[in-house]
Design a protein around this motif. Structure first.
Motif, short mmCIF file in Angstrom:
data_model
loop_
_atom_site.label_atom_id
_atom_site.label_comp_id
_atom_site.label_asym_id
_atom_site.label_seq_id
_atom_site.Cartn_x
_atom_site.Cartn_y
_atom_site.Cartn_z
N ALA A 543 6.62 -11.77 -0.14
CA ALA A 543 7.31 -12.90 -0.78
C ALA A 543 7.64 -14.01 0.22
CB ALA A 543 8.58 -12.42 -1.48
N LYS A 544 8.10 -13.64 1.39
CA LYS A 544 8.52 -14.66 2.36
C LYS A 544 7.34 -15.48 2.88
CE LYS A 544 11.43 -15.19 6.43
NZ LYS A 544 12.28 -14.48 7.44
N TYR A 546 4.49 -15.89 1.46
CA TYR A 546 3.91 -16.61 0.31
C TYR A 546 4.72 -17.88 0.01
CZ TYR A 546 1.79 -17.46 -4.24
OH TYR A 546 1.13 -18.04 -5.29
N SER A 547 6.06 -17.76 0.09
CA SER A 547 6.92 -18.92 -0.15
C SER A 547 6.69 -19.99 0.90
CB SER A 547 8.38 -18.47 -0.16
OG SER A 547 9.23 -19.60 -0.30
N GLU A 550 3.48 -21.84 0.07
CA GLU A 550 3.65 -22.77 -1.05
C GLU A 550 4.34 -24.06 -0.59
OE1 GLU A 550 2.89 -22.56 -4.54
OE2 GLU A 550 1.47 -21.14 -3.66
N ARG A 551 5.36 -23.89 0.26
CA ARG A 551 6.07 -25.07 0.76
C ARG A 551 5.15 -25.96 1.58
NH1 ARG A 551 8.15 -25.78 5.50
NH2 ARG A 551 8.09 -23.54 5.99
#
Length: 652
Positions: A543-544, A546-547, A550-551
């Motif tokens: 999750a980290k 991937y976030s 995206e940013r």
């Protein structure tokens, strides 16, 4: 029906039907009186047959013969008026009492010599016989004796006798009666002619107060008087307004000589309103009078030359513009035509204006045209939003139409400004316009973007200087360069973001997760219930990163969007730069005198010339420029030059 008297001493004269012999005398029945003639013939017959009137109303007799209308005006057609007490015999014996009358050769007066008169009378005297014893002679018979006895003339007889001797008019009854009564002797004027009464010519009078121009000083909004302007120089007229009224002519009354001959008066002059009614008016009969009335709304025009009155949509003036005739004018109509001269120092403000004589003053048009058909000298013609045309000569004047066209036949020592200027011949002038076309330019200072001259020459040692207004692209180029730098900065940021993304994706397990996540999202891989738990654990694990990915992608896209916007703005500015340079062209067909053509940066187009005074512009337009700005300098040859933008240096 004729009537006949049976009274003793009355003349047995048949009377016409309109003369009534009543108890109180002879009466005239006006309802049957012969207006066309016949009464005078009756008087001739009456007096000629030895009769006369008794107790005659001489004034009425004269009116019946010579002024019948006056009787009708006073008494009416149905009246019966007493003419005399009766008609009696004019005895031949008494006729001999009246002497001859002297009438002058022109029939103006009649003179009569009054003297004592005697009439022959016959009296019966006794004839005596011999005396008787008492000595008394008895009367034995009677005998007739003729003798002359003093007598007096008679007024009625005098009238009849004078008529028979040619005096038919104008006896002074009171004077003659007084002389007869007093027995006065001497030659006297007994009748005089009546001169003809002059008539009154037909006249024209004003029928409206609006015909009067108000030449009093104009009162301003602050209550002060402007001595340069009149209150109302050109009156406005409404439809159907009465303008002029015709007063009908009054015919004169005829006069009469003592012989009764008519003296005709001069015929009063009549007039016709129709030739006076100009355009916008008509002749109409109202309340028994003829009027010239307006047939439309407009302005009053009085044409002294053609002698007519008009109501026109445009104002026309023929007296010129001066302090005595009009003062300064501020016109409310859309169109004005001046046929006279505009005096030096006078100003005219309006819209569409035509001047058909010389102009020495200042003309200002608000949104209309100015047409100068003759000369403009030491004056000005300025149209705000319209055109100016000079078909004569313009000298030492200012012609201005910044937003319109200027057309001049001949100009000398003038300042001419406009959007487009066309001149046949310009001598020692300063000319500023976007587009300039001159057939012959001599010693002029010219500034424009598109200049076409057929021949260029110097004048009295002064060269023709042409300043081609080229665009100042520095500001646009600076903006374009700034945008290029901004795009470069965006690209640098994108490069950093892409490096961050590459680092995240370099992890093999994370790369494997991304591939699986894509397949799951696209439905390529179907997860069973058993796999769901493991998949959720994997999502939580990555999750980290991937976030973070995206940013970084969002930040990269933001920079890409900025680059697209900058590129669109850059394309627009480049187009504007190219557009500003289009059409900057100078063409000189023949150079026959000292001529200089130079480029001049136009920071704000023509507007940079607005603020300068006339003297400043004269200096500004004669500047030679630096060597790098000079396009052409020679006293012969020709020129066909187009401005080309310098290439821009690519941004780093």
């Amino acid at each position: 029906m004729a009537q006949q008297s049976s009274i003793e001493n009355q003349a047995a004269v048949a009377l016409p039907a309109y003369l009534l012999r009543l108890k109180d005398g002879i009466f005239v029945d006006l309802s049957t009186f012969p207006v066309g003639g016949g009464f005078e013939a009756f008087i001739d017959r009456l007096f000629g047959e030895g009769a006369r009137f008794k107790g005659l109303d001489y004034r009425l007799l004269m009116d019946l013969l010579y002024d019948y209308d006056a009787i009708l005006d006073v008494h009416g057609i149905g009246a019966k008026l007493k003419l005399a007490e009766g008609v009696v015999v004019f005895s031949p014996k008494r006729k001999t009492l009246y002497k001859g009358v002297r009438i002058d050769s022109q029939g103006k007066r009649a003179e009569y010599f009054f003297e004592p008169v005697e009439i022959e009378t016959i009296t019966q005297v006794p004839v005596y016989g011999p005396p008787d014893a008492d000595g008394v002679a008895p009367i034995v018979g009677m005998t007739s004796k003729e003798e002359l006895k003093p007598t007096k003339l008679n007024m009625d007889e005098f009238v009849a006798d004078m008529w028979l001797k040619g005096v038919h008019f104008g006896i002074d009854i009171q004077k003659v009666a007084s002389v007869i009564a007093s027995g006065e002797m001497g030659r006297m004027t007994v009748a005089v002619q009546l001169d003809a009464t002059e008539g009154i010519d037909a006249e024209i009078e004003e029928a409206s107060e609006v015909l009067h121009r108000d030449n009093s000083p104009k009162i301003l909004a602050n209550g002060k008087a402007d001595l340069r302007k009149f209150q109302n120089r050109f009156p406005q007229i409404a439809t159907d307004a009465r303008l002029l009224k015709k007063k009908p002519r009054v015919l004169g009354k005829p006069g009469y000589k003592v012989g009764g001959e008519i003296i005709e008066p001069e015929i009063s002059k009549d007039l016709d309103l129709h030739p006076l009614a100009g355009p916008g008016t008509r002749v109409e009969k109202q309340d028994g009078f003829e009027f010239i009335v307006s047939s439309r709304d407009g302005f009053l025009s009085l044409d002294v030359d053609s002698n007519n009155i008009s109501v026109t949509e445009k104002i026309e003036n023929k007296g010129g513009i001066s302090i005595k005739t009009t003062g300064d004018l501020s016109l409310s109509g859309d169109e004005f035509v001046e046929h006279g001269e505009v005096q030096e120092g006078r100003s005219v403000e309006g819209k569409n204006m035509t001047f058909r004589s010389d102009v020495y003053g200042d003309i200002v048009s608000q949104g209309g045209f100015i047409l100068l058909e003759i000369n403009l000298s030491s004056g000005s013609a300025k149209s705000i939003g319209g055109d100016v045309t000079s078909n004569g000569r313009a000298f030492n004047s200012i012609i201005e139409a910044w937003e319109g066209n200027v057309s001049v036949k001949y100009a000398e020592a003038c300042l001419i400004k406009g959007n487009s200027v066309v001149i046949e011949r310009a001598v020692n002038c300063e000319i500023i316009a976007e587009n300039i076309q001159i057939d012959r330019a001599e010693g002029c200072g010219i500034a424009g973007r598109k200049v076409k001259i057929h021949s260029s020459n110097s004048c009295r040692g002064k060269q023709t200087v042409i300043s081609m207004l080229v665009p100042d692209s520095a500001k646009l180029e600076a903006q374009i360069d700034q945008i290029g730098q901004a795009i470069a900065e965006c690209k640098k940021i994108i490069e950093v973001k892409e490096q961050g993304l590459a680092l995240i994706k370099s992890d093999a397990e994370f790369a494997k997760y991304l591939t699986l996540a894509t397949n799951v999202k696209q439905g390529i891989v179907k997860l069973t219930l058993e796999h769901q738990e493991n998949w959720q654990k994997m999502v939580s694990k990555f999750a980290k990163p991937y976030s973070a990915m995206e940013r970084l992608n969002a930040e990269k896209q933001e920079q890409l969007d900025r680059i697209l916007a900058f590129q669109q703005e850059q394309t627009y500015l480049l187009g504007a730069r190219e557009k500003n340079a289009v059409g900057v062209h100078c063409e000189i067909g023949e150079v026959i005198g000292d001529t200089l053509v130079r480029s001049r940066l136009a920071l704000n187009g023509l507007s940079e010339f607005y603020k300068h005074s006339v003297s400043d512009l004269k200096v500004l337009l004669r500047e030679q420029g630096v060597q790098s700005e000079r396009i052409f300098t020679n006293d012969e040859g020709s020129l066909d030059w187009n401005f080309e933008l310098p290439k821009m240096v690519d941004s780093p």
